[in-house]
Scaffold this active site. Structure first.
Site, short mmCIF file in Angstrom:
data_model
loop_
_atom_site.label_atom_id
_atom_site.label_comp_id
_atom_site.label_asym_id
_atom_site.label_seq_id
_atom_site.Cartn_x
_atom_site.Cartn_y
_atom_site.Cartn_z
N LYS A 168 5.47 10.84 21.70
CA LYS A 168 5.47 11.87 22.75
C LYS A 168 4.07 12.17 23.23
CE LYS A 168 9.33 14.13 20.37
NZ LYS A 168 9.70 15.36 19.64
N ARG A 227 -2.48 5.19 7.32
CA ARG A 227 -2.83 3.85 7.82
C ARG A 227 -2.73 3.89 9.33
NH1 ARG A 227 -0.77 -1.89 5.63
NH2 ARG A 227 -2.43 -1.37 4.16
N HIS A 253 -10.62 -0.62 4.09
CA HIS A 253 -9.43 -0.42 3.26
C HIS A 253 -9.96 -0.11 1.85
CE1 HIS A 253 -5.46 -0.56 1.79
NE2 HIS A 253 -5.02 -1.68 2.32
N THR A 263 0.83 -1.20 0.00
CA THR A 263 0.00 0.00 0.00
C THR A 263 0.87 1.26 0.00
OG1 THR A 263 -1.71 -1.23 1.15
CG2 THR A 263 -1.92 1.16 1.15
C1 NCD Z 1 -3.99 -5.91 3.76
C2 NCD Z 1 -4.19 -4.91 4.87
O1 NCD Z 1 -3.25 -4.21 5.27
O2 NCD Z 1 -5.32 -4.83 5.31
N1 NCD Z 1 -2.82 -5.73 3.03
C3 NCD Z 1 -2.81 -4.83 1.99
O3 NCD Z 1 -3.00 -3.64 2.17
N2 NCD Z 1 -2.63 -5.32 0.75
C4 NCD Z 1 -4.20 -7.31 4.16
C5 NCD Z 1 -3.49 -7.87 5.36
O4 NCD Z 1 -2.72 -7.21 6.02
O5 NCD Z 1 -3.73 -9.04 5.62
#
Ligand code: NCD
Length: 315
Positions: free
Chosen positions: A92, A113, A141, A63
């Site tokens: 902090k 994220r 996501h 990502t």
């Molecule tokens: C996924 C996530 O981060 O949710 N990965 C991703 O972004 N391709 C899936 C996972 O972590 O299993």
């Protein structure tokens, strides 16, 4: 900026939830992604002079790097925290809202994220620039769901009247949440969640999918689900989100696409996985002509180029 998850996606909006995308907007995005992927005239200058900041409080390979590659391919630049949880002022005690408020003074778009569901929505409300949700804990996501659907439509030629089996961690797997919501906007869908009892899809999600008109089946019968599907979406059991090691142990390793399962898999099924994979998707599957997960990962670049260009108001 836009904080309401149902604010329709458009120029300069944040992307918090897949609920912001109706089929028309999905089609618009995919047409834009086609142009990006084909390297259409002028694409390499769309983000010239613009900066994308990535704030990742959880690990990521695909990502983060595909967002960064996408921004560079648009001619933009990137500032990044390697690991915001341990390398930013979060250590902090700075709040997420303060952090994104500050970062929105440095960048034109933020990719976030975070380990908490709802974090992207909170960040979008605090920031002065669009925030793109790159995964909020067990929540959503959305950009992954878009590249998943892009892969599906390129392979099957449609997004409606599909039989889709989503397998593995349906409780904490945010990619499965967003993808099933996206697909349920199209008619004729049969969505089968194959999950161990300790990793079933949230009841509210199942209710929402049914309210959108999808037929939803919850099952532990992996064999039956894979024998008759157009798309098999395998997922990893999310160890880091399980409330206890005992519950994780009950979920992990239940369903694997081993040689027996592969022999029973519908010949018309495409095999997807958001990756990273564990034992649920053995490397032996890679040679199968139905395996499209590496292509799926590559599709992250044109999709994220299109999302960034639109967030920046440049396309
Ligand atoms: C996924 C996530 O981060 O949710 N990965 C991703 O972004 N391709 C899936 C996972 O972590 O299993």
């Amino acid at each position: 900026m836009t904080s309401d998850p149902v604010t329709p996606w458009g120029k300069g909006t944040s992307v918090v939830s897949i609920r912001q995308f109706d089929p028309l907007r999905v089609a618009e995005l995919f047409a834009l992604a086609d142009r990006m992927g084909a390297g259409a005239e002028g694409v390499g200058a769309l983000a010239r002079g613009r900066i994308m900041a990535t704030l990742f409080y959880e690990p990521s390979t695909r990502t983060r790097l595909s967002f960064e590659a996408a921004m560079l391919r648009l001619g933009g630049q990137v500032v990044s925290t390697e690991n915001a949880a341990s390398m930013s002022s979060a250590v902090k005690g700075e709040s997420l809202a303060d952090t994104v408020r500050i970062v929105s003074g440095y960048a034109d778009v933020i990719v976030l994220r975070h380990h908490e569901a709802g974090a992207a929505r909170l960040a979008a409300a605090a920031a002065d620039v669009p925030v793109l949700n790159a995964g909020d804990g067990p929540g959503e996501h959305p950009t992954q769901a878009l590249l998943d659907a892009y892969t599906i439509v390129r392979r099957t030629g449609r997004l409606d009247h599909l039989r889709v089996a989503l397998v593995g961690d349906m409780a904490y797997g945010r990619t499965a949440h967003s993808l099933s919501l996206l697909l349920a906007n199209y008619p004729g869908q049969t969505i089968t969640f194959v999950a161990p009892d300790v990793a079933r899809a949230p009841a509210a999600l199942v209710a929402e999918l049914r309210a959108r008109g999808a037929t939803v089946v919850e099952s532990e019968d992996f064999g039956a689900a894979i024998a008759d599907c157009d798309v098999l979406y395998m997922t990893r059991v999310q160890k880091e989100r399980f409330p206890s090691p005992e519950l994780y142990a009950r979920a992990q390793g239940r369903f694997a696409l081993d040689a027996d399962a592969l022999a029973r898999l519908s010949p018309r099924a495409w095999i997807l996985h958001p990756l990273p994979r564990l034992g649920e998707l053995p490397e032996a599957v890679d040679a199968d002509p139905r395996a499209v997960y590496f292509e799926q990962a590559r599709n992250g670049v044109p999709i994220r180029m299109a999302l960034l260009a639109r967030a920046l108001g440049a396309a």
